[in-house]
Design an enzyme around this catalytic site. Structure first.
Site, short mmCIF file in Angstrom:
data_model
loop_
_atom_site.label_atom_id
_atom_site.label_comp_id
_atom_site.label_asym_id
_atom_site.label_seq_id
_atom_site.Cartn_x
_atom_site.Cartn_y
_atom_site.Cartn_z
N SER A 4 2.56 -26.88 -51.51
CA SER A 4 1.72 -25.72 -51.83
C SER A 4 1.81 -24.73 -50.67
O SER A 4 2.91 -24.31 -50.31
CB SER A 4 0.28 -26.16 -52.11
OG SER A 4 -0.49 -25.05 -52.54
N ASP A 16 -3.79 -32.06 -54.53
CA ASP A 16 -2.81 -32.24 -55.61
C ASP A 16 -1.63 -33.06 -55.11
O ASP A 16 -1.09 -32.81 -54.03
CB ASP A 16 -2.33 -30.88 -56.11
CG ASP A 16 -1.41 -30.99 -57.32
OD1 ASP A 16 -1.58 -31.95 -58.11
OD2 ASP A 16 -0.53 -30.12 -57.48
N HIS A 61 3.33 -24.86 -55.92
CA HIS A 61 2.31 -23.97 -56.49
C HIS A 61 2.75 -22.53 -56.28
O HIS A 61 2.97 -22.11 -55.14
CB HIS A 61 0.96 -24.21 -55.82
CG HIS A 61 0.46 -25.60 -55.98
ND1 HIS A 61 -0.46 -26.17 -55.12
CD2 HIS A 61 0.73 -26.56 -56.91
CE1 HIS A 61 -0.73 -27.41 -55.51
NE2 HIS A 61 0.00 -27.68 -56.58
#
Length: 359
Positions: free
Chosen positions: A175, A299, A202
């Site tokens: 991310s 995540d 992401h």
């Protein structure tokens, strides 16, 4: 309080962005620049913590301004891009920007969007500050379950030959700070890597295709945005598209096809690393090699735990090299990690345990 410098050639954007951030008690607007040259001068004078940098500016563009700033000091720099400048935006990462974000339409931003935007800049700035502080001091020695390495002194303890495993898929999740980390890792893996590589980063909708192109142009690998039903090929890199989860299904022994899943968000994210990792645990199992890189939130931790429990090999990026240690830390805390590794050594470790050549 985060000291912010805004650089944009539009007086309207400067004023509106200044008002949005100025109304948030976490920020102090210390300066505004109408071009890149002025941004460099103000940075040296005002020493901001965060620079919000437009790309297309007169006299000196955002990319060259970032390069000049980074030569003299090290604030967190966020590059503002639009769909028209998304490809150029990735060059800002090469220049030293910590992240590339889509320029918001300030005229249509509601309270919720403003709060999310300010939260994003706060997290990026604070995470970068902590990262730089830790990068300038000695780090704890991290030990993984079965392998250990003294990463502070740079001792590169390689797995013994008998510990080498055969894998079918390399899965990477990331991310915040991920684009540059992924670029660095792919460069270290080198072309002709023996496994297909799937990646969930992401990413905003306007950036996914350009992300794949940027990686192709800068890593030596063939990188593309994943398409539904595509059969994975060794040495190819597949990026999860924005708004779709990248998953796998088995076609035959050691042959897997991409499934682009349109189900609901996970952790308010789509694509989600957890979706990809969970699919790998269920479909590829012990033949999965999973990497969790820098990123805020958690995540990927649960999915990595499933891969670990299925007998796969899991590596989390160390706090030392992570821009944001959130996602890797969540996996470590969940006992989902076989090995914790500094990004500088990760490529060679992966090449060793996959039996990749040194070419």
């Amino acid at each position: 309080m985060i000291r912010v410098l805004i650089a944009d050639d539009s007086a309207i954007v400067r004023a509106m962005l200044g008002q949005v951030l100025g109304d948030d008690s976490r920020f102090e607007i210390v300066g505004m620049a109408e071009n890149g040259k002025h941004a460099v001068e103000l940075c040296l004078e005002l020493k901001p913590d965060l620079v919000v940098m437009d790309i297309n500016m007169p006299i000196l563009n955002g990319i060259d301004a970032i390069i000049q700033i980074k030569e003299k000091m090290n604030p967190a720099i966020v590059a503002f891009t639009t769909e028209d400048t998304a490809e150029i935006g990735y060059k800002c990462l090469d220049a030293g920007a910590i992240d590339v974000v889509q320029k918001p339409n300030l005229a249509t931003m509601n309270r919720h969007k403003i709060e999310n935007f300010c939260d994003q800049l706060t997290i990026i700035s604070e995470a970068y500050r902590k990262h730089m502080e830790k990068s300038n001091e000695l780090r704890n020695i991290y030990y993984a379950q079965s392998l250990a390495k003294e990463i502070i002194k740079g001792k590169n303890t390689q797995p013994e030959k008998q510990e080498q495993l055969r894998f079918s898929v390399l899965a990477i999740g990331a991310s915040t700070g991920g684009p540059v980390a992924i670029q660095k890792l792919l460069r270290a893996l080198k072309p002709l890597f023996p496994l297909p590589i799937i990646i969930t980063q992401h990413i905003d909708e306007v950036f996914d295709t350009q992300f794949a192109k940027w990686l192709s142009n800068t890593t030596g690998h063939e990188v593309k945005t994943a398409t539904d039903g595509e059969i994975l090929q060794a040495g190819h890199v597949y990026i999860a598209p924005s708004k779709k989860h990248l998953m796998l299904k088995k076609k035959s022994d050691r042959n897997y096809a991409i499934v682009l899943d349109d189900s609901e968000e996970v952790h308010f994210l789509k694509p989600a690393v957890d979706k990809m990792f969970t699919s790998c645990a269920e479909v590829v199992g012990s033949k999965t090699l999973a990497i969790l890189l820098t990123g805020m939130g958690q995540d990927g931790a649960q999915g990595m735990k499933k891969i670990h429990d299925a007998g796969g090999y899991t590596i989390a990026e160390s706090e030392k090299s992570s821009v944001v240690f959130g996602m890797p830390k969540a996996a470590v805390d969940m006992n989902a990690v076989t090995r914790i590794e500094d990004l500088d050594y990760m490529g060679e470790i992966i090449r060793t345990i996959t039996g990749a050549t040194r070419g």
